[in-house]
Design a protein around this motif. Structure first.
Motif, PDB file in Angstrom:
ATOM      1  N   SER A  96       0.806  -1.221   0.054  1.00  0.00           N
ATOM      2  CA  SER A  96       0.141   0.090  -0.025  1.00  0.00           C
ATOM      3  C   SER A  96       1.051   1.369   0.030  1.00  0.00           C
ATOM      4  CB  SER A  96      -0.863   0.082   1.196  1.00  0.00           C
ATOM      5  OG  SER A  96      -0.128  -0.055   2.299  1.00  0.00           O
ATOM      6  N   GLN A  97       2.021   1.105   0.398  1.00  0.00           N
ATOM      7  CA  GLN A  97       2.974   2.442   0.286  1.00  0.00           C
ATOM      8  C   GLN A  97       3.244   2.752  -1.040  1.00  0.00           C
ATOM      9  OE1 GLN A  97       3.961   4.228   3.002  1.00  0.00           O
ATOM     10  NE2 GLN A  97       2.489   2.653   4.282  1.00  0.00           N
ATOM     11  N   LEU A  98       3.124   1.855  -1.951  1.00  0.00           N
ATOM     12  CA  LEU A  98       3.573   2.138  -3.366  1.00  0.00           C
ATOM     13  C   LEU A  98       2.301   2.547  -4.162  1.00  0.00           C
ATOM     14  CD1 LEU A  98       5.900  -0.714  -3.878  1.00  0.00           C
ATOM     15  CD2 LEU A  98       6.382   1.491  -3.279  1.00  0.00           C
ATOM     16  N   GLN A  99       0.895   2.684  -3.437  1.00  0.00           N
ATOM     17  CA  GLN A  99      -0.007   2.843  -4.364  1.00  0.00           C
ATOM     18  C   GLN A  99       0.132   4.122  -4.906  1.00  0.00           C
ATOM     19  OE1 GLN A  99      -3.547   3.037  -1.565  1.00  0.00           O
ATOM     20  NE2 GLN A  99      -5.027   2.234  -3.104  1.00  0.00           N
ATOM     21  N   GLY A 100      -0.625   4.353  -6.136  1.00  0.00           N
ATOM     22  CA  GLY A 100      -0.470   5.625  -6.994  1.00  0.00           C
ATOM     23  C   GLY A 100       0.826   5.642  -7.784  1.00  0.00           C
TER      24      GLY A 100
END
Length: 193
Positions: free
Chosen positions: A101-105
């Motif tokens: 989720s830290q790499l989302q977007g």
């Protein structure tokens, strides 16, 4: 690339022309928004799938090393359709970021960049252009390479030293002004002809 339908029909009513133009503009805008959202979702999916692939590769690497010793490269060559470098990046991605989720977007290239994982340029045109070194630097480098194998002063005979002095005297005289100050103490900055 899709060609746009011809929406400009010959009408004489200016209001109708404005309405048709506005309809087409808004239709195209909606298409841009839709495609942008699809693209963003695809990029996020690519990062998530690369991360998941990295997790699986790490698990398989551990299993292969435990059961087959050092045969990971061979396993990769026979079973992974990407390059070893791609597999390595996927594993680094999975190791570097335990929480996807830290790499989302982010796109995959952005995720790699954020995590310090090196990537190749997308194309030759995007690779950084490096100007050639000036000729004097290239020549100095070649001279140092040529002298290195035979230039241990402690092992030279007096005759060898004298030969080097004679051979390099002209070069020394030309370079000396660059390294010694003039009479005022300022470095000499004249150029050679």
């Amino acid at each position: 690339m899709k060609t746009l339908p011809d929406t400009h029909t010959e009408t004489t009513d200016p209001r109708q022309q404005v309405q048709q133009a506005a309809l087409e503009i808004n239709r195209l805008h909606a298409e841009v928004v839709r495609l942008t959202n699809e693209s963003r979702q695809s990029l996020e999916s690519a990062v998530a799938i690369a991360w998941q692939t990295g997790q699986l590769l790490l698990a398989e690497k551990k299993r292969v090393r435990q059961t087959c010793g050092g045969a990971w490269g061979l396993w990769l060559e026979h079973n992974f359709k990407g390059t070893p470098r791609t597999a390595q990046r996927y594993m680094w991605l999975a190791e570097s970021e335990p929480d996807i989720s830290q790499l989302q977007g982010l796109s995959l290239r952005q995720a790699y960049f954020r995590l310090g994982i090196a990537t190749e340029p997308k194309s030759r045109a995007e690779s950084m252009r490096v100007a050639p070194l000036p000729q004097h630097i290239r020549l100095a480098g070649r001279l140092l390479v040529a002298l290195k194998p035979c230039f241990d002063v402690r092992q030279m005979t007096p005759q060898m030293r004298e030969n080097y002095r004679q051979d390099l005297r002209m070069l020394y005289q030309r370079l000396r002004p660059l390294f010694e100050p003039d009479a005022t103490g300022a470095p000499v900055t004249r150029r050679f002809s």
